[in-house]
Design an enzyme around this catalytic site. Structure first.
Site, PDB file in Angstrom:
ATOM      1  CG  ASP A 184     -35.140  15.074 -27.996  1.00  0.00           C
ATOM      2  OD1 ASP A 184     -34.113  15.389 -27.369  1.00  0.00           O
ATOM      3  OD2 ASP A 184     -35.359  15.413 -29.174  1.00  0.00           O
ATOM      4  CB  CYS A 222     -33.093  20.006 -36.671  1.00  0.00           C
ATOM      5  SG  CYS A 222     -33.569  18.384 -37.335  1.00  0.00           S
ATOM      6  N   PRO A 383     -37.398  10.530 -41.112  1.00  0.00           N
ATOM      7  CG  PRO A 383     -39.603  10.890 -40.454  1.00  0.00           C
ATOM      8  CD  PRO A 383     -38.218  10.729 -39.900  1.00  0.00           C
TER       9      PRO A 383
END
Length: 533
Positions: A184, A222, A383
């Site tokens: 990433d 995010c 998650p």
């Protein structure tokens, strides 16, 4: 293919070239060390693993059951133990990758300490972690190969030629722990040149696949939080080009670019691109902006206006200067982002979704496939999703559609333990179990990953161990909860000295110094031998 015998012959030839000064060098030992260190540089790794990914992508195109998987790793040791477990239980590392999460680098590896996922961590920490991952995987190779060479030496000394031949075959056909890493790079950590420079460092460390997102670099958020700001397609294409040029410059022709779009959850843009003619890429991007029709008399000094269908429109603009997209355009923007990325050099797509719903993912991917038939996704089994609640609610809605009685369930409270043994909960769990296979088949997902699993497992395991060890369980918490399980499962790390390289070190000392070697593995005093039974 280099074999142990051919490596011995090569060392012998070099030794003969340099004469008696090399008399102490054993061709067998030098060849052994070469076989234990297959990869000399990160570029060797990047080229090798890029080839693996290209092969896997082609196999998936032919058969969607052949999808690939990975778990996010925030430390080299975590990656090492993951691949050791794969070889132990499945006999291979095939189609099992590593994922390097920018979120976990920020939260766990920054010199600033824990940070939010906003590209505030040091960019150098990303290639440093890639190098660390492969250092530990190569050490796993060295340890396992070292054990094979020890056994080979014993067989040769015992005159057991059949066993020696079998061991040499295992050495020659050894499967490495080194596997692809999808790394990433966030939104590129700056402008196009910054993206190019960081990409080179990541490739040189061993990365064969770079994942880059279409958010504004200095406003990165995010993917599972609010406030995301996307860039025009032209800006993102420039960064895709920067990554490709970095791969080509370093000779990694098969390098993989994963283009991530955050448009599904983003409703802001920082700038309006320049359109040269109606319907071009910039024009399509502009068409998604939220606007209000006005009369020229309503226009204010120094205000930016848009002409749309012969009329003036005022774009919705926040006090920050950011522009708002129209509600309901998210999916259309995702599809356009995906098609544009694939048409301009990306190999794989990443779509951040609000929930893990196969039908919703498939809806977007099928629209992309209308234009690019072999479009494939890398998907975050995140998650950040409440998997239990999401899939129980999906099961509830499916039961309703099928006409089943759902009066025993409260849809808003399906997370409750009270539902764990119900038909609905078992149905949901089965859909969770088959989610990867189902979405690989129905929604074009080539690679499934969990971004942050080892963040959560570390937290949970330390929570459980601390609760018992510092409570009334004392040492039993460790023994019953950890060590006894390690022994019975045959976890290599139960012999932690050997895992850390003590056996390799002892053998190297003997190779370097002969009988003078001071070794740590004296059988009479090595407590690790308690685990040999």
């Amino acid at each position: 293919m280099t074999t142990y015998t051919s490596a011995i012959d090569a060392v012998r030839a070099v030794k003969a070239k340099f004469g008696t000064a090399w008399s102490a060098i054993s061709p067998e030992d030098a060849a052994r060390m070469q076989m234990q260190n297959r990869f000399r540089t990160g570029l060797d790794i990047a080229k090798y693993t890029a080839g693996i990914m290209r092969r896997d992508m082609a196999e998936y195109d032919a058969d969607t059951s052949k999808y690939t998987q990975s778990l996010g790793c925030w430390h080299g040791f975590v990656a090492q133990q993951k691949m050791i477990a794969n070889k132990k239980y499945f006999g291979t590392t095939e189609k099992k990758y590593l994922y390097l999460s920018g979120w976990m680098v920020a939260a766990l590896r920054s010199e600033f300490g824990p940070l939010p996922d906003q590209s505030m961590h040091e960019k150098t920490s990303v290639p440093a972690l890639i190098e660390e991952l492969y250092t530990f995987l190569r050490q796993a190779d060295a340890k396992e190969m070292n054990d094979l060479f020890r056994s080979l030496k014993k067989a040769q000394e015992a005159g057991d030629t059949a066993k020696a031949k079998d061991l040499e075959e295992q050495i020659n056909n050894y499967e490495t722990h080194v596997v692809p890493v999808i790394a990433d790079i966030d939104a590129g950590f700056g402008n196009d040149e910054a993206t190019y420079l960081l990409t080179k460092k990541m490739i040189e460390a061993g990365a064969c696949a770079i994942q880059i997102e279409n958010q504004v670099s200095d406003a990165k958020q995010c993917g599972h939080q609010a406030g995301k700001v996307t860039v025009p397609h032209e800006d993102f294409i420039a960064k895709i080009n920067a990554v490709r040029y970095a791969f080509l410059e370093l000779g990694v022709e098969e390098g993989i670019i994963v283009a991530r779009t955050d448009s599904e959850g983003a409703d802001l843009t920082q700038k309006i691109p320049v359109s040269n003619k109606k319907g071009d890429l910039a024009s399509q991007y502009i068409s998604y902006l939220a606007t209000q029709e006005i009369d020229i008399s309503e226009a204010q000094d120094d205000e930016i206006l848009i002409k749309r269908d012969g009329k003036l429109h005022r774009p919705t603009r926040l006090a920050s200067g950011l522009y708002q997209f129209r509600e309901g355009t998210q999916i259309d923007r995702v599809v356009l982002d995906c098609i544009t990325s694939l048409q301009n050099g990306a190999d794989l797509l990443w779509i951040e979704t609000p929930t893990p719903n196969v039908k919703e993912i498939a809806h977007m991917v099928n629209r992309v496939k209308e234009v690019v038939p072999n479009a494939k996704l890398v998907y975050n089994n995140s998650p950040s999703f409440n998997w239990t609640l999401n899939f129980r609610q999906q099961a509830y809605d499916r039961f309703v559609a099928e006409g089943k009685d759902v009066s025993a369930y409260d849809r808003a409270k399906l997370m409750s333990i009270d539902y764990d043994e119900t038909e609905l909960a078992k149905d949901a769990d089965e859909k969770i179990r088959t989610f990867q296979a189902d979405s690989a088949r129905e929604a074009g997902i080539f690679h499934h990953l969990i971004t942050l699993p080892t963040y959560h497992t570390t937290a949970l395991h330390m929570h459980e161990l601390s609760k018992g060890y510092f409570g009334d369980q004392g040492m039993l918490a460790y023994v019953a909860g950890v060590q006894r399980k390690e022994i019975r499962e045959g976890v290599a790390c139960v012999k932690h000295q050997a895992m850390a390289g003590s056996d390799i070190g002892d053998d190297h000392k003997e190779i370097f110094a002969g009988e003078q070697a001071l070794k740590a593995g004296d059988d009479s005093k090595n407590t690790m031998n308690q685990f040999s039974a």
